[in-house]
Design an enzyme around this catalytic site. Structure first.
Site, short mmCIF file in Angstrom:
data_model
loop_
_atom_site.label_atom_id
_atom_site.label_comp_id
_atom_site.label_asym_id
_atom_site.label_seq_id
_atom_site.Cartn_x
_atom_site.Cartn_y
_atom_site.Cartn_z
CG HIS A 58 0.12 -0.11 2.92
ND1 HIS A 58 -0.24 -1.01 3.43
CD2 HIS A 58 0.36 1.57 3.16
CE1 HIS A 58 0.52 -0.84 4.32
NE2 HIS A 58 0.92 0.60 3.95
P1 TYD Z 1 -2.04 -2.57 7.04
O1 TYD Z 1 -1.55 -1.26 7.85
O2 TYD Z 1 -2.73 -2.83 6.06
O3 TYD Z 1 -0.61 -3.56 7.86
P2 TYD Z 1 0.78 -4.03 6.77
O4 TYD Z 1 0.63 -3.25 6.21
O5 TYD Z 1 1.55 -4.64 8.28
O6 TYD Z 1 0.34 -5.53 6.21
O7 TYD Z 1 -2.80 -2.33 8.93
C1 TYD Z 1 -3.61 -4.11 9.23
C2 TYD Z 1 -4.62 -3.50 9.34
O8 TYD Z 1 -4.19 -3.40 10.91
C3 TYD Z 1 -5.96 -2.82 8.87
O9 TYD Z 1 -7.36 -3.69 9.79
C4 TYD Z 1 -5.14 -1.42 10.34
C5 TYD Z 1 -5.30 -2.55 11.41
N1 TYD Z 1 -3.67 -0.92 11.77
C6 TYD Z 1 -4.59 -0.13 13.22
O10 TYD Z 1 -5.83 -0.71 13.15
N2 TYD Z 1 -3.73 0.48 13.45
C7 TYD Z 1 -2.59 0.64 13.08
O11 TYD Z 1 -1.26 1.81 13.39
C8 TYD Z 1 -2.16 0.19 12.05
C9 TYD Z 1 -1.41 0.18 11.62
C10 TYD Z 1 -2.76 -1.27 11.78
#
Ligand code: TYD
Length: 145
Positions: A58
């Protein structure tokens, strides 16, 4: 106005963080607006990641982040809509700055690794671009303006 088209991968550099060493181990302190050029509003860390797994895929509209391999190692694939580069992180005293508008994929986590993230903003899903073709469109539109 957001910063989604302001930065390229050249702006995403590995910082050498301070390392205070003594015989009982090391400390790496990181202060907002001192070792890094943003205030830290959020800290999170990725852990219990199965070896070889990937995360990320992302970009953000406004978020600045510093990624640190607090333990173990992983690779960060960066893209700005034009160019790509891959950064390998495996030292707790190195931090990779990721700027707004940069697509990132974190791959090849070693088992037991910990990815520590210092972030310039609190969490909001509105700041994410999760669709790669939408991301490409957003960046391409800026290049033709
Ligand atoms: P995401 O940022 O998509 O994780 P990655 O890039 O590491 O795969 O986040 C995964 C899930 O966690 C998403 O549902 C949002 C949640 N999340 C939070 O609630 N707070 C946060 O600070 C972060 C980074 C993620």
């Amino acid at each position: 106005m957001h910063d989604v088209n302001r930065f390229s991968i050249v702006d995403c550099q590995v910082l050498q963080l301070p390392k205070i060493h003594n015989r009982a181990g090391n400390i790496t302190p990181i202060q907002g607006l001192t070792e890094i050029d943003f205030e830290i509003k959020r800290v999170y860390y990725l852990y219990d990641i199965p070896g070889g797994e990937s995360r990320g895929a992302h970009a953000h509209y406004a978020l600045h982040q510093l990624l640190i391999a607090a333990s173990g190692s992983f690779e960060v694939e960066l893209e700005d809509g034009t160019d790509k580069k891959t950064i390998f992180l495996n030292r707790p005293y190195n931090g990779l700055l990721i700027r707004p508008g940069i697509w990132r994929n974190i791959v090849n986590f070693s088992s037991g690794s910990i990815c520590l993230v210092l972030a310039s903003e609190k969490y909001t899903e509105h700041d994410y671009i999760r669709d790669y073709s939408e991301y490409k469109t957003i960046r391409k539109t800026a290049n033709t303006l």
